[in-house]
Design a protein around this motif. Structure first.
Motif, PDB file in Angstrom:
ATOM      1  N   ASP A 121       1.049  -1.082   0.047  1.00 33.38           N
ATOM      2  CA  ASP A 121       0.077   0.053   0.346  1.00 33.38           C
ATOM      3  C   ASP A 121       1.124   1.324   0.028  1.00 33.38           C
ATOM      4  OD1 ASP A 121      -1.524   2.688   0.247  1.00 33.38           O
ATOM      5  OD2 ASP A 121      -2.889   1.001   1.806  1.00 33.38           O
ATOM      6  N   LYS A 122       1.081   1.667  -1.154  1.00 35.20           N
ATOM      7  CA  LYS A 122       1.663   3.085  -1.139  1.00 35.20           C
ATOM      8  C   LYS A 122       1.763   3.786  -0.970  1.00 35.20           C
ATOM      9  CE  LYS A 122       2.265   2.617  -5.694  1.00 35.20           C
ATOM     10  NZ  LYS A 122       2.674   2.958  -7.686  1.00 35.20           N
ATOM     11  N   SER A 123       0.453   4.233  -0.843  1.00 39.09           N
ATOM     12  CA  SER A 123      -0.520   5.475  -0.135  1.00 39.09           C
ATOM     13  C   SER A 123      -0.353   5.517   1.815  1.00 39.09           C
ATOM     14  CB  SER A 123      -2.074   5.539   0.048  1.00 39.09           C
ATOM     15  OG  SER A 123      -1.764   5.500  -1.172  1.00 39.09           O
ATOM     16  N   ARG A 124       0.061   4.209   2.797  1.00 37.16           N
ATOM     17  CA  ARG A 124      -0.526   4.274   4.012  1.00 37.16           C
ATOM     18  C   ARG A 124       1.501   4.486   4.054  1.00 37.16           C
ATOM     19  NH1 ARG A 124      -2.302  -1.384   5.133  1.00 37.16           N
ATOM     20  NH2 ARG A 124      -0.154  -2.104   4.055  1.00 37.16           N
ATOM     21  N   VAL A 125       2.409   3.434   3.256  1.00 34.67           N
ATOM     22  CA  VAL A 125       3.291   4.371   3.108  1.00 34.67           C
ATOM     23  C   VAL A 125       3.837   6.119   2.974  1.00 34.67           C
ATOM     24  CG1 VAL A 125       6.085   3.816   2.251  1.00 34.67           C
ATOM     25  CG2 VAL A 125       4.423   1.916   1.895  1.00 34.67           C
ATOM     26  N   LEU A 126       3.799   6.355   2.767  1.00 28.25           N
ATOM     27  CA  LEU A 126       3.633   8.018   1.756  1.00 28.25           C
ATOM     28  C   LEU A 126       3.184   8.375   3.449  1.00 28.25           C
ATOM     29  CD1 LEU A 126       3.075   8.210  -1.282  1.00 28.25           C
ATOM     30  CD2 LEU A 126       4.921   8.727  -0.266  1.00 28.25           C
TER      31      LEU A 126
ATOM     32  N   LYS B 199       4.736  11.292   8.296  1.00 30.28           N
ATOM     33  CA  LYS B 199       4.920  11.738   9.341  1.00 30.28           C
ATOM     34  C   LYS B 199       6.350  11.858   9.896  1.00 30.28           C
ATOM     35  CE  LYS B 199       0.188   9.393  11.141  1.00 30.28           C
ATOM     36  NZ  LYS B 199      -0.205   8.130  11.542  1.00 30.28           N
ATOM     37  N   ARG B 200       7.200  11.526   9.609  1.00 27.67           N
ATOM     38  CA  ARG B 200       8.395  11.352   9.818  1.00 27.67           C
ATOM     39  C   ARG B 200       8.835  12.389   9.168  1.00 27.67           C
ATOM     40  NH1 ARG B 200       9.722   9.991  14.229  1.00 27.67           N
ATOM     41  NH2 ARG B 200      11.916  10.442  14.208  1.00 27.67           N
ATOM     42  N   GLY B 201       8.795  13.505   8.242  1.00 25.79           N
ATOM     43  CA  GLY B 201       9.554  14.675   7.761  1.00 25.79           C
ATOM     44  C   GLY B 201      10.180  13.679   6.383  1.00 25.79           C
TER      45      GLY B 201
END
Lengths: 443, 291
Positions: free
Chosen positions: A336-341, A346-348
């Protein structure tokens, strides 16, 4: 009384069994990551990866542990003892190479084909984990050296990003004449910073094609182009391009060069994409920033490129008792690319930016447009094969440490550039003969 | 007979736990490390025996030679500067009647701070933009235009200075403790004879605290060899190896260069040095030297 105690004990044991039943029925997958327990990173990873994965299914119990700032040492010790987590994290290519040579990694070739990871992960990043034809690791973060610049300052003065060496040097002189540093940067607290500069000059002066040929052994590191690049770097360093002087460069740390750039003491900041984090400081400034690939500084110019770099890897432990379950965890992350992004945002975008082919539709509405455009551009440009290399991702251990440790001796005039590169060549030859090179995908 | 034997064994029963722990934690790893000197182990994979190759390489390694030289300078520096200052400080403190505990605390305070804290304090004080240099320039004093940590000529001494700044308070405390053991009547007799402060120190204080002084010399000679944390934090051995010392080079080889066999060879050389120092002190003691 005795009967009462026995009943109480039996009741307690039965309750314990009932409470523990779900755990017993699940397959436990362990994963060691860097970071300290209770830190922001640990909390985010626990909530967004561990808890969300555990809530997404009923078969596997994922347990992520945090082993301090350096996950490599506890991992190495555990692996040598035949133990360690199911999912192994490392700092980069040299560790993966060493783990592979030690027989500590399980081949993920079968899983890659089954789940289609070979199509999801960007080809250059995928190839970094292929040893002797089989897939063993993938980057859990990717980076590139880029140029951040003060957009407002550039517009005020009518400057533009240099296209060749003479424009580069001319812009540097103009900036210096205004009492500023051309570039904010420094190595205090992280000596390997020097290799960023070496890599930049190899990519932008020598060019990625020649760099690639030297990496695969078709060119010598002592060839004229490499000598010229490092002579040029030395000249620019002693001319004070970075933080005003060599001594200031050595004395300046992350906070120092961040402040230089944000406060207009320097016009540009050549840094990895982890520098996006610094740009948040512009939120209360009247100046605006922009990002571009590093300027090409060869005499005749050329196409800008992004340098390939990874900031950590993931693999499956060869002695894992649950490799299938570990693979399912990895697939959940990659699928899930959206979840990775969402997580990386959140980590800048400095962490957990797995090298996947991102498209505009993968980003959530509130994503920073500059970061979004960069990531899409990176996937497009590198996908087209227009990329350079970073020393900390593609160099074997000995040559990789020599490139920054001995660079100081060159700048101090203790050794010549030729002597430095002759030693580089020797270290590369030794690594090549010992089959210790990092896999470099075909260009 | 058996009873007597068992009685004589009693102290050993008490020592067994510490001997076992020492054996597991110190002796076995040390022996293994010694064995690794003769291998090319990278810390992960196969271990190949390569004989004395690591030692041949060491003697041709310019950085190793530099590190040995720097350790020698480091030892001489610590045997002179902090010892002199601490002796003087301790002697002067013995004459202070009010707030003595407070002064002792002030001198000892840097010793109880973590090395990372001490290092950061001095890194900021030496900083060319925000440190002592720009501050002194307001008064026309051009002392630290550049950080001494970032210049080849001064980096080793700058790191040594920061380490000594934290260490000398420890010496003050052990010297002052020894000075308090000196019989007061000796000073009273010297006072009657009209001895100066220097004469009292030279002929009474120093001879009487000699065992403590020699102990401090011994520990400095031994502790100077594994000197690591201040170098690692402040300069990483740079610039251009100008502050490189053996322990930092060992760490670099083992954990950055993945050259554990070579690092073990460096460790073995350090061990040999310490062994020689201790042996010399042991021999001198046997020769009835008062040390």
């Amino acid at each position: 009384m005795l009967k009462y105690i026995i009943n109480l004990s039996m009741g307690s044991l039965f309750s314990l069994f009932l409470i523990s039943t779900p755990s017993f029925s699940k397959t436990l997958v362990t994963w060691w990551n860097w970071g300290n327990e209770g830190s922001d990173l640990a909390v985010t990873i626990t909530e967004d990866i561990q808890n969300r994965f555990n809530a997404s299914q009923d078969e596997i119990e994922l347990k992520i542990s945090f082993k301090g700032e350096d996950v490599n040492e506890p991992t190495r010790t555990a692996l040598l003892a035949g133990a360690g987590p199911d999912i192994i994290t490392s700092s980069g290519s040299t560790y993966v190479r060493a783990y592979y040579d030690g027989g500590f990694l399980k081949s993920m070739e079968e899983y890659s084909k089954k789940y289609g990871w070979n199509k999801q992960i960007l080809p250059w990043a995928y190839n970094l984990g292929v040893f002797d034809g089989e897939f063993y690791s993938f980057p859990k973060n990717y980076e590139s050296m880029v140029l951040f610049y003060n957009k407002t300052l550039f517009e005020e003065n009518g400057w533009s990003i240099p296209q060749n060496l003479s424009e580069y040097e001319s812009l540097a002189e103009k900036i210096k004449s205004m009492g500023m540093y051309p570039f904010a940067y420094g190595s205090s607290g992280w000596q390997p910073t020097h290799e960023h500069l070496v890599g930049n000059y190899f990519n932008t002066y020598v060019g990625p094609d020649n760099f690639y040929k030297a990496l695969i052994g078709e060119k010598k590191w002592t060839d004229k182009e490499f000598v010229e690049a490092l002579e040029l770097l030395k000249k620019h360093m002693l001319d004070g391009y970075w933080s005003g002087s060599l001594e200031n460069y050595y004395a300046t740390d992350w906070d120092g060069f961040s402040a230089q750039f944000v406060n207009r003491e320097a016009a540009m900041l050549p840094i990895g994409t982890w520098g996006f984090e610094i740009m948040q400081a512009f939120s209360d400034k009247s100046d605006d920033w922009a990002v571009s690939p590093l300027p090409i500084i060869s005499k005749n110019g050329g196409n800008p490129n992004y340098q390939l770099s990874i900031g950590g890897t993931m693999s499956i432990n060869a002695s894992s008792e649950n490799p299938d379950a570990a693979a399912k965890v990895i697939d959940w992350i990659l699928s899930d690319k959206s979840r990775v992004l969402e997580f990386s945002a959140k980590r800048g975008y400095a962490e957990w930016l797995i090298p996947l082919a991102y498209e505009a539709s993968d980003f959530e509405a509130g994503a920073d447009p500059k970061v979004r455009d960069y990531l899409i551009d990176f996937a497009k440009v590198t996908g087209a094969g227009d990329y350079g290399y970073t020393t900390w991702t593609f160099y074997p251990a000995g040559a990789g440490t020599h490139i920054w440790k001995d660079m100081e001796s060159v700048w101090a005039n203790d050794i010549t550039v030729t002597e430095f590169l002759t030693e580089q060549q020797k270290l590369w030859d030794e690594a090549r003969n010992a089959n210790q090179l990092i896999p470099i995908g075909k260009r | 007979m058996i009873k007597l034997f068992l009685k004589n064994m009693t102290p050993w029963y008490f020592l067994i736990p510490i001997i076992v722990i020492h054996f597991i934690v110190i002796a076995i790893p040390s022996i293994l490390s010694l064995a690794l000197c003769f291998t090319d182990w990278n810390g992960f994979g196969k271990i190949n025996f390569i004989g004395l190759d690591n030692f041949y390489e060491l003697f041709n390694d310019r950085v190793f030679k530099l590190a040995v030289w720097h350790n020698l300078i480091w030892t001489i520096f610590f045997l002179t500067v902090p010892i002199s200052v601490a002796l003087l400080g301790a002697f002067l403190l013995t004459g202070v009647k009010r707030f003595q505990l407070f002064y002792r605390f002030i001198f000892f305070f840097p010793f109880i701070l973590a090395s990372i804290v001490n290092c950061l304090i001095w890194k900021y004080l030496f900083h060319p933009k925000h440190g002592l240099g720009p501050f002194l320039e307001n008064f026309g004093i051009s002392l630290f235009t550049n950080s001494p940590l970032t210049q080849k000529e001064t980096s080793l001494f700058a790191v040594g200075f920061v380490d000594a700044w934290h260490f000398w308070g420890f010496l003050v405390v052990i010297y002052i403790t020894a000075m308090y053991q000196v019989d007061e009547t000796l000073y009273e007799a010297a006072e009657i004879e009209g001895a100066t402060k220097w004469q009292k120190f030279r002929f009474i204080t120093f001879p009487m605290i000699r065992p403590t002084f020699v102990f401090s010399v011994l520990i400095i000679m031994i502790w100077s060899i594994p000197a690591f944390d201040y170098v690692y934090i402040l300069t990483g051995g740079g610039p251009a190896y100008s502050s490189e010392v053996l322990a930092n080079y060992l760490h670099f080889q083992a954990f950055r260069n993945m050259n554990v066999g070579y690092a073990s060879a460096i460790g073995a050389m350090m061990f040999i040095y310490v062994f020689i120092v201790i042996t010399i002190f042991g021999i001198l003691r046997r020769l009835d030297w008062e040390i």
